[in-house]
Design an enzyme around this catalytic site. Structure first.
Site, PDB file in Angstrom:
ATOM      1  N   CYS A 193     -34.894 -82.548  46.147  1.00 40.41           N
ATOM      2  CA  CYS A 193     -34.321 -82.018  47.400  1.00 40.41           C
ATOM      3  C   CYS A 193     -32.906 -82.559  47.582  1.00 40.41           C
ATOM      4  CB  CYS A 193     -35.179 -82.400  48.604  1.00 40.41           C
ATOM      5  SG  CYS A 193     -36.641 -81.369  48.829  1.00 40.41           S
ATOM      6  N   HIS A 195     -40.673 -77.764  39.470  1.00 41.60           N
ATOM      7  CA  HIS A 195     -39.498 -77.451  38.657  1.00 41.60           C
ATOM      8  C   HIS A 195     -39.900 -76.830  37.330  1.00 41.60           C
ATOM      9  CE1 HIS A 195     -40.694 -81.655  37.949  1.00 41.60           C
ATOM     10  NE2 HIS A 195     -40.344 -81.478  36.687  1.00 41.60           N
TER      11      HIS A 195
HETATM   12  P1  5GP Z   1     -41.276 -83.912  34.874  1.00 42.03           P
HETATM   13  O1  5GP Z   1     -41.579 -85.117  34.021  1.00 42.03           O
HETATM   14  O2  5GP Z   1     -41.621 -84.170  36.320  1.00 42.03           O
HETATM   15  O3  5GP Z   1     -41.827 -82.630  34.346  1.00 42.03           O
HETATM   16  O4  5GP Z   1     -39.708 -83.720  34.785  1.00 42.03           O
HETATM   17  C1  5GP Z   1     -38.807 -84.451  35.530  1.00 42.03           C
HETATM   18  C2  5GP Z   1     -37.483 -84.381  34.816  1.00 42.03           C
HETATM   19  O5  5GP Z   1     -36.475 -84.812  35.712  1.00 42.03           O
HETATM   20  C3  5GP Z   1     -37.387 -85.292  33.585  1.00 42.03           C
HETATM   21  O6  5GP Z   1     -37.119 -84.491  32.431  1.00 42.03           O
HETATM   22  C4  5GP Z   1     -36.242 -86.244  33.908  1.00 42.03           C
HETATM   23  O7  5GP Z   1     -35.424 -86.536  32.803  1.00 42.03           O
HETATM   24  C5  5GP Z   1     -35.485 -85.504  34.991  1.00 42.03           C
HETATM   25  N1  5GP Z   1     -34.790 -86.341  35.948  1.00 42.03           N
HETATM   26  C6  5GP Z   1     -35.307 -87.429  36.594  1.00 42.03           C
HETATM   27  N2  5GP Z   1     -34.401 -87.962  37.415  1.00 42.03           N
HETATM   28  C7  5GP Z   1     -33.279 -87.188  37.306  1.00 42.03           C
HETATM   29  C8  5GP Z   1     -31.990 -87.243  37.929  1.00 42.03           C
HETATM   30  O8  5GP Z   1     -31.691 -88.094  38.764  1.00 42.03           O
HETATM   31  N3  5GP Z   1     -31.093 -86.294  37.552  1.00 42.03           N
HETATM   32  C9  5GP Z   1     -31.383 -85.329  36.640  1.00 42.03           C
HETATM   33  N4  5GP Z   1     -30.425 -84.454  36.343  1.00 42.03           N
HETATM   34  N5  5GP Z   1     -32.595 -85.246  36.031  1.00 42.03           N
HETATM   35  C10 5GP Z   1     -33.528 -86.167  36.368  1.00 42.03           C
HETATM   36 ZN    ZN Z   2     -38.241 -81.844  47.237  1.00 45.46          ZN
END
Ligand code: 5GP
Ligand code: ZN
Length: 114
Positions: free
Chosen positions: A7, A100
């Site tokens: 967010c 996402h």
């Molecule tokens: P999930 O593991 O929840 O499917 O994916 C979360 C993604 O968010 C991960 O690939 C991680 O690298 C990315 N991510 C986490 N924190 C940040 C951030 O502060 N900025 C960006 N650009 N990506 C982030």
């Molecule tokens: Zn959110």
């Protein structure tokens, strides 16, 4: 939503490399890319994950999916192909509780879905 990383990114309160934005969705480059192109696409509305989805978000989610394809084309991924991944919950290792899509491309992916 307060205290949600994505967010805050969508609101510009935390910097990101923006790829695309419209009234409903926001896309930015993953901070820890798993492929030459690794983009995260989120609804601006806070939805914690697929388990929290209701019919109220049908139009939003259709737009999210179509926008993923538009972004992939803009990034030059259409010809060679790309992968859209979305993790939900503990066993999928979802680490950010704001729904996402990962858009991954730019190299040949393994057969494994992660
Ligand atoms: P999930 O593991 O929840 O499917 O994916 C979360 C993604 O968010 C991960 O690939 C991680 O690298 C990315 N991510 C986490 N924190 C940040 C951030 O502060 N900025 C960006 N650009 N990506 C982030
Ligand atoms: Zn959110």
């Amino acid at each position: 939503m307060d205290d949600c990383l994505f967010c805050k990114i969508a609101e510009g309160k935390i910097p990101s490399t923006k790829v695309y934005e419209d009234e409903m969705v926001f896309a930015f480059r993953d901070i820890n890319p798993q492929a030459p192109v690794h983009i995260l696409l989120i609804p601006k509305k806070h939805i914690s994950g697929w388990s929290a989805v209701t019919g109220e978000s049908d139009a939003l989610l259709a737009h999210l999916m179509r926008t993923a394809a538009v972004i992939a084309e803009r990034e030059g991924l259409q010809e060679d192909g790309y992968r859209i991944v979305s993790n939900c919950g503990k066993n999928a290792c979802q680490s950010v509780m704001h729904l996402h899509l990962h858009i991954l491309g730019g190299e040949l992916m393994s057969g494994k879905m992660a």
